[in-house]
Scaffold this active site. Structure first.
Site, PDB file in Angstrom:
ATOM      1  N   LEU A 212      -2.950  -1.134  -1.491  1.00  9.88           N
ATOM      2  CA  LEU A 212      -3.277  -2.522  -1.827  1.00  9.88           C
ATOM      3  C   LEU A 212      -2.930  -2.852  -3.274  1.00  9.88           C
ATOM      4  CD1 LEU A 212      -6.827  -2.373  -0.168  1.00  9.88           C
ATOM      5  CD2 LEU A 212      -4.753  -3.312   0.854  1.00  9.88           C
ATOM      6  N   ASP A 243       5.729   5.988  -3.769  1.00 12.94           N
ATOM      7  CA  ASP A 243       6.298   7.266  -3.295  1.00 12.94           C
ATOM      8  C   ASP A 243       5.470   8.436  -3.824  1.00 12.94           C
ATOM      9  OD1 ASP A 243       8.358   5.803  -2.156  1.00 12.94           O
ATOM     10  OD2 ASP A 243       9.614   5.965  -3.950  1.00 12.94           O
TER      11      ASP A 243
HETATM   12  O1  RIB Z   1      10.417   3.386  -4.062  1.00  9.14           O
HETATM   13  C1  RIB Z   1      11.288   3.364  -5.157  1.00  9.14           C
HETATM   14  C2  RIB Z   1      12.704   3.589  -4.709  1.00  9.14           C
HETATM   15  O2  RIB Z   1      13.100   2.519  -3.902  1.00  9.14           O
HETATM   16  C3  RIB Z   1      13.710   3.638  -5.838  1.00  9.14           C
HETATM   17  O3  RIB Z   1      13.878   4.927  -6.384  1.00  9.14           O
HETATM   18  C4  RIB Z   1      14.965   3.064  -5.212  1.00  9.14           C
HETATM   19  O4  RIB Z   1      15.973   3.992  -5.008  1.00  9.14           O
HETATM   20  C5  RIB Z   1      14.506   2.430  -3.904  1.00  9.14           C
HETATM   21  O5  RIB Z   1      14.961   3.099  -2.832  1.00  9.14           O
END
Ligand code: RIB
Length: 289
Positions: A212, A243
């Site tokens: 969120l 990520d």
């Molecule tokens: O989530 C970030 C990523 O999204 C970046 O590193 C870029 O490559 C895109 O894919």
């Protein structure tokens, strides 16, 4: 227990701009840096830095071998990465003064994998292993179906959002890790509670992590909902924060850590990533938490 991350690898061309450009606008004199990125690569780095055993699979071009080496230097098994004739994926990323970004993605080799290559990779994995996917590569429904047939547990991060997502066999996913925008696209609901409720009802065996932004996240583990706030930091660049969270979250699941601890560690790691520039280089090691 191993995790196979079938994910994108991009060269990120990052421009520091005073504001995100408007249509028709030209801006000169910006700074540029090149980082290794791609949601797949970032999540593999986060998993490895969190201490998980991760194998990365995907295609790169001849221009992407440094990305493969970078993964391998970070402890990721790169034996399932192949080199295709197309050039590697890349992005043009603008980061403004408030650390917000916008990303233009060119898929390149990330979108060139063939089914026979996928079959050859999946042959090496089976029951007890995990498969992680994001939405920056081709053949996702096929990979999900084949992995499910082999008994892998599937974690899907349906990001970035696009039309093809609606055709994914979501019912095959054991874990869905998504943000509010993706949640809204799947459910037509705005409120996080309603998004979770609808997804739970539709996919009863799925565990769902809903991030969120500044409000942290909610996690449905199949029996109850957990909430976790963010660790506030001075934001420099939000690229790869999600990520980082995903990698740390799954590493915690693989290690069998208690849920509260997994969420706390993931939020800390994402906070550190936001306080640094770039995608993969901003992801902390477990020691730094
Ligand atoms: O989530 C970030 C990523 O999204 C970046 O590193 C870029 O490559 C895109 O894919």
């Amino acid at each position: 227990m191993r995790i196979l991350n079938y994910g994108s690898m991009n060269l990120d061309y990052v421009y520091q701009v005073p504001h995100i450009l408007r249509g028709g606008e030209t801006l000169a004199d910006s700074q540029r840096e090149i980082f290794f990125g791609g949601k797949g690569l970032n999540q593999s780095i986060a998993l490895a830095r969190a201490g998980a055993k991760v194998c990365h699979a995907r295609c790169i071009g001849e221009d992407g071998t440094e990305m493969r080496d970078y993964l391998s230097q970070n402890g990721v098994d790169t034996s399932y990465i192949s080199v295709s004739e197309s050039s590697s994926g890349h992005t043009i990323i603008q980061v403004d003064d408030s650390a917000q970004n916008c990303i233009l993605l060119w898929g390149g080799a990330n979108r060139r994998q063939k089914r026979d290559q996928i079959d050859r990779v999946l042959e090496n994995f089976g029951k007890g292993d995990f498969l992680l996917l994001q939405n920056e590569i081709n053949e996702i429904p096929y990979i999900m179906e084949q992995a499910h047939r082999r008994g892998l547990r599937i974690a899907l991060n349906p990001s970035p959002i696009d039309e093809q997502l609606m055709h994914f066999p979501l019912e095959l996913a054991d874990y869905l890790l998504l943000n509010e925008i993706e949640g809204n696209a799947f459910t037509d609901e705005e409120k996080p509670e309603r998004i979770l409720e609808k997804l739970q009802r539709k996919y009863p065996r799925m565990k769902i992590l809903l991030t969120l932004g500044g409000d942290g996240c909610m996690y449905w583990d199949g029996s109850r909902i957990y909430r976790q706030g963010i660790y506030p930091v001075e934001a420099v660049d939000t690229t790869a924060a999600g990520d980082t969270f995903t990698g740390y979250f799954l590493a915690g699941i693989l290690e069998g850590r208690p849920t509260e601890e997994i969420l706390r560690r993931s939020a800390k790691a994402a906070g550190i990533a936001v306080s640094r520039q770039g995608a993969a280089p901003s992801i902390p090691t477990a020691d730094e938490l």
